[in-house]
Design a protein around this motif. Structure first.
Motif, PDB file in Angstrom:
ATOM      1  N   GLN A  13      73.760 -36.819  54.925  1.00  0.00           N
ATOM      2  CA  GLN A  13      74.199 -37.022  53.550  1.00  0.00           C
ATOM      3  C   GLN A  13      75.404 -36.140  53.212  1.00  0.00           C
ATOM      4  OE1 GLN A  13      71.036 -36.519  50.617  1.00  0.00           O
ATOM      5  NE2 GLN A  13      71.874 -38.281  49.555  1.00  0.00           N
ATOM      6  N   THR A 115      68.218 -38.647  51.131  1.00  0.00           N
ATOM      7  CA  THR A 115      67.719 -39.815  50.396  1.00  0.00           C
ATOM      8  C   THR A 115      68.596 -40.036  49.169  1.00  0.00           C
ATOM      9  OG1 THR A 115      66.213 -38.707  48.827  1.00  0.00           O
ATOM     10  CG2 THR A 115      65.381 -39.142  51.066  1.00  0.00           C
ATOM     11  N   ASP A 116      68.496 -41.211  48.590  1.00  0.00           N
ATOM     12  CA  ASP A 116      69.279 -41.522  47.400  1.00  0.00           C
ATOM     13  C   ASP A 116      68.881 -40.626  46.228  1.00  0.00           C
ATOM     14  OD1 ASP A 116      71.276 -43.278  46.181  1.00  0.00           O
ATOM     15  OD2 ASP A 116      69.617 -44.063  44.986  1.00  0.00           O
ATOM     16  N   ARG A 117      67.635 -40.201  46.195  1.00  0.00           N
ATOM     17  CA  ARG A 117      67.164 -39.356  45.093  1.00  0.00           C
ATOM     18  C   ARG A 117      67.834 -37.987  45.101  1.00  0.00           C
ATOM     19  NH1 ARG A 117      63.570 -39.057  41.114  1.00  0.00           N
ATOM     20  NH2 ARG A 117      62.322 -37.185  40.752  1.00  0.00           N
ATOM     21  N   LEU A 119      70.801 -37.343  45.041  1.00  0.00           N
ATOM     22  CA  LEU A 119      71.939 -37.385  44.126  1.00  0.00           C
ATOM     23  C   LEU A 119      71.549 -37.016  42.701  1.00  0.00           C
ATOM     24  CD1 LEU A 119      73.570 -40.774  45.238  1.00  0.00           C
ATOM     25  CD2 LEU A 119      74.141 -38.490  46.058  1.00  0.00           C
ATOM     26  N   SER A 151      75.807 -41.096  40.247  1.00  0.00           N
ATOM     27  CA  SER A 151      74.880 -42.048  40.862  1.00  0.00           C
ATOM     28  C   SER A 151      74.658 -43.186  39.881  1.00  0.00           C
ATOM     29  CB  SER A 151      73.538 -41.385  41.223  1.00  0.00           C
ATOM     30  OG  SER A 151      72.652 -41.369  40.131  1.00  0.00           O
TER      31      SER A 151
END
Length: 213
Positions: A13, A115-117, A119, A151
């Motif tokens: 990431q 992970t996207d979280r 962000l 995001s």
């Protein structure tokens, strides 16, 4: 001693829009008798330090700091109760002893790494950043950014741009980002986070936490 560093890996990431990370083999034992790899990444990859030149046009580069600047006496600030994209208020900023020169904010958001979280981490409110700067304190975070990271879940009431960066780096205070494993250190600890020697706006570090008695 505790390792507070995220590993550098292909495809890891990064801040949205930053260069992708790639580690590629360029030599192997079977073919040439030794092993070597090519690393491609940005200067703000993984666990890293921001120099003032990152956001301030006339800010210092890493080379302008003495090596002692990358060893800090820290106070850990527990912010694990904060929710996604919630600001850390100025009231959370303690008044510290004269030997403390860095506040490290422990949100626990490193559990969402890659992970996207990740962000949607908590962030320093501009007022909290001002209180750090008033005390001459460098800042460390276990998040991608001390400011809100863009995001799909960004909120209209979030500050625009990079106000915490500007306050801290504009005061010639270093920023250590993407720390991890802050639960392993005590509330007072020594941070050793030396970057590679590059005259630039930032660089990856190997961050080590050493408990202080």
């Amino acid at each position: 001693m505790h390792d507070l560093t995220q590993p550098i890996e292909t495809g890891m990431q990064t801040y949205p829009g930053d260069p992708a990370v790639n580690i590629e083999s360029v030599a192997e034992h079977d073919s040439v008798g030794y092993r070597e790899s090519r690393l491609t990444c940005g200067t703000h990859t993984g666990t890293h330090v921001d120099a003032p030149a990152h956001t301030e046009p006339d800010g210092k580069t890493l080379e302008e700091f003495d090596v002692a600047a990358f060893e800090r006496t820290c106070r850990r600030v527990d912010c694990q109760d904060l929710d996604a994209r919630e600001p850390i208020p100025a009231g959370r900023i303690p008044t510290v002893d004269s030997d403390v020169d860095c506040l490290v904010f422990w949100t626990g958001w490193d559990e969402h790494w890659n992970t996207d979280r990740y962000l949607d981490h908590p962030y320093l409110s501009p007022a909290a950043a001002e209180r750090c700067a008033e005390q001459g304190l460098a800042v460390g975070v276990d998040t991608l950014n001390p400011d809100p990271t863009p995001s799909e879940r960004s909120r209209a009431d979030e500050p625009d741009g990079f106000p915490a960066h500007h306050v801290l780096l504009g005061s010639e205070l270093l920023l250590f980002e993407n720390l991890t494993n802050l639960g392993a250190v005590s509330d007072r600890f020594e941070l050793r986070a030396s970057p590679i020697r590059i005259d630039g706006d930032g660089a990856p570090v190997r961050a080590i936490g050493v408990d202080r008695s």
